[in-house]
Write a protein that holds these residues in place. Structure first.
Motif, PDB file in Angstrom:
ATOM      1  N   LEU A  14       0.835  -1.206   0.000  1.00 14.36           N
ATOM      2  CA  LEU A  14       0.000   0.000   0.000  1.00 14.36           C
ATOM      3  C   LEU A  14       0.871   1.258   0.000  1.00 14.36           C
ATOM      4  O   LEU A  14       0.585   2.218  -0.716  1.00 14.36           O
ATOM      5  CB  LEU A  14      -0.943  -0.019   1.201  1.00 14.36           C
ATOM      6  CG  LEU A  14      -1.931   1.132   1.290  1.00 14.36           C
ATOM      7  CD1 LEU A  14      -2.852   1.126   0.073  1.00 14.36           C
ATOM      8  CD2 LEU A  14      -2.734   1.044   2.563  1.00 14.36           C
ATOM      9  N   ALA A  15       1.939   1.263   0.792  1.00 13.11           N
ATOM     10  CA  ALA A  15       2.850   2.408   0.815  1.00 13.11           C
ATOM     11  C   ALA A  15       3.512   2.606  -0.542  1.00 13.11           C
ATOM     12  O   ALA A  15       3.675   3.744  -1.008  1.00 13.11           O
ATOM     13  CB  ALA A  15       3.902   2.210   1.899  1.00 13.11           C
ATOM     14  N   PHE A  16       3.890   1.517  -1.201  1.00 16.57           N
ATOM     15  CA  PHE A  16       4.483   1.613  -2.536  1.00 16.57           C
ATOM     16  C   PHE A  16       3.490   2.202  -3.530  1.00 16.57           C
ATOM     17  O   PHE A  16       3.852   3.062  -4.343  1.00 16.57           O
ATOM     18  CB  PHE A  16       4.957   0.236  -3.008  1.00 16.57           C
ATOM     19  CG  PHE A  16       5.444   0.247  -4.421  1.00 16.57           C
ATOM     20  CD1 PHE A  16       6.680   0.795  -4.739  1.00 16.57           C
ATOM     21  CD2 PHE A  16       4.661  -0.249  -5.450  1.00 16.57           C
ATOM     22  CE1 PHE A  16       7.128   0.831  -6.050  1.00 16.57           C
ATOM     23  CE2 PHE A  16       5.100  -0.226  -6.759  1.00 16.57           C
ATOM     24  CZ  PHE A  16       6.340   0.314  -7.062  1.00 16.57           C
ATOM     25  N   LEU A  17       2.229   1.753  -3.487  1.00 13.79           N
ATOM     26  CA  LEU A  17       1.206   2.301  -4.393  1.00 13.79           C
ATOM     27  C   LEU A  17       0.968   3.789  -4.143  1.00 13.79           C
ATOM     28  O   LEU A  17       0.822   4.578  -5.086  1.00 13.79           O
ATOM     29  CB  LEU A  17      -0.095   1.520  -4.260  1.00 13.79           C
ATOM     30  CG  LEU A  17      -0.117   0.134  -4.895  1.00 13.79           C
ATOM     31  CD1 LEU A  17      -1.423  -0.584  -4.561  1.00 13.79           C
ATOM     32  CD2 LEU A  17       0.069   0.237  -6.393  1.00 13.79           C
ATOM     33  N   ILE A  18       0.922   4.178  -2.886  1.00 17.39           N
ATOM     34  CA  ILE A  18       0.729   5.597  -2.559  1.00 17.39           C
ATOM     35  C   ILE A  18       1.907   6.418  -3.091  1.00 17.39           C
ATOM     36  O   ILE A  18       1.723   7.491  -3.677  1.00 17.39           O
ATOM     37  CB  ILE A  18       0.553   5.780  -1.047  1.00 17.39           C
ATOM     38  CG1 ILE A  18      -0.799   5.211  -0.615  1.00 17.39           C
ATOM     39  CG2 ILE A  18       0.656   7.252  -0.656  1.00 17.39           C
ATOM     40  CD1 ILE A  18      -1.006   5.160   0.880  1.00 17.39           C
ATOM     41  N   PHE A  19       3.123   5.922  -2.887  1.00 16.52           N
ATOM     42  CA  PHE A  19       4.294   6.623  -3.394  1.00 16.52           C
ATOM     43  C   PHE A  19       4.271   6.702  -4.915  1.00 16.52           C
ATOM     44  O   PHE A  19       4.550   7.747  -5.496  1.00 16.52           O
ATOM     45  CB  PHE A  19       5.579   5.917  -2.930  1.00 16.52           C
ATOM     46  CG  PHE A  19       6.810   6.486  -3.549  1.00 16.52           C
ATOM     47  CD1 PHE A  19       7.332   7.689  -3.104  1.00 16.52           C
ATOM     48  CD2 PHE A  19       7.447   5.834  -4.600  1.00 16.52           C
ATOM     49  CE1 PHE A  19       8.464   8.229  -3.693  1.00 16.52           C
ATOM     50  CE2 PHE A  19       8.579   6.364  -5.196  1.00 16.52           C
ATOM     51  CZ  PHE A  19       9.096   7.560  -4.735  1.00 16.52           C
ATOM     52  N   TYR A  20       3.920   5.604  -5.587  1.00 21.11           N
ATOM     53  CA  TYR A  20       3.904   5.546  -7.048  1.00 21.11           C
ATOM     54  C   TYR A  20       2.911   6.557  -7.626  1.00 21.11           C
ATOM     55  O   TYR A  20       3.256   7.366  -8.490  1.00 21.11           O
ATOM     56  CB  TYR A  20       3.543   4.128  -7.498  1.00 21.11           C
ATOM     57  CG  TYR A  20       3.410   3.966  -8.993  1.00 21.11           C
ATOM     58  CD1 TYR A  20       4.530   3.839  -9.786  1.00 21.11           C
ATOM     59  CD2 TYR A  20       2.158   3.958  -9.608  1.00 21.11           C
ATOM     60  CE1 TYR A  20       4.420   3.694 -11.164  1.00 21.11           C
ATOM     61  CE2 TYR A  20       2.039   3.818 -10.973  1.00 21.11           C
ATOM     62  CZ  TYR A  20       3.166   3.685 -11.744  1.00 21.11           C
ATOM     63  OH  TYR A  20       3.048   3.552 -13.093  1.00 21.11           O
TER      64      TYR A  20
END
Length: 98
Positions: A14-20
């Motif tokens: 989820l953190a990776f998706l938010i960053f992306y």
């Protein structure tokens, strides 16, 4: 070791998706950082549209003068001279190489 990290995998994804998506919201083609470039392009295109509208109105006015209902003798003579290559004896003719 992998068993201890397994509960954190959904949070990391989820953190990776938010960053992306956040990164592309700022730097993408329609991102926040490219608004100035879009505004400049919009201003140039708006000016070009205004120029084309003026040109179109001018051409429509000339076309209206060539219609049967409102024939302009001066415009008709100008077009006939241009198409046939004739000139008045009082006219100055300047030939240009093509």
């Amino acid at each position: 070791m992998l068993a201890r990290l397994r509960p954190y995998l959904p949070t990391a994804a989820l953190a990776f998706l938010i960053f992306y998506f956040g990164f592309h919201a700022f730097t993408g083609d329609r991102g926040i950082l490219s608004t100035r470039q879009r505004d400049e392009t919009l201003a140039v295109k708006t000016k070009e549209l205004a120029d084309l509208r003026k040109q179109r109105e001018s051409l429509e006015a000339r076309a209206h003068l060539l219609r049967d209902t409102s024939l302009s003798a001066d415009l008709l003579e100008e077009r006939a001279r241009s198409l046939l290559g004739f000139s008045d004896p009082k006219d100055y003719v300047i030939r240009l190489k093509r």
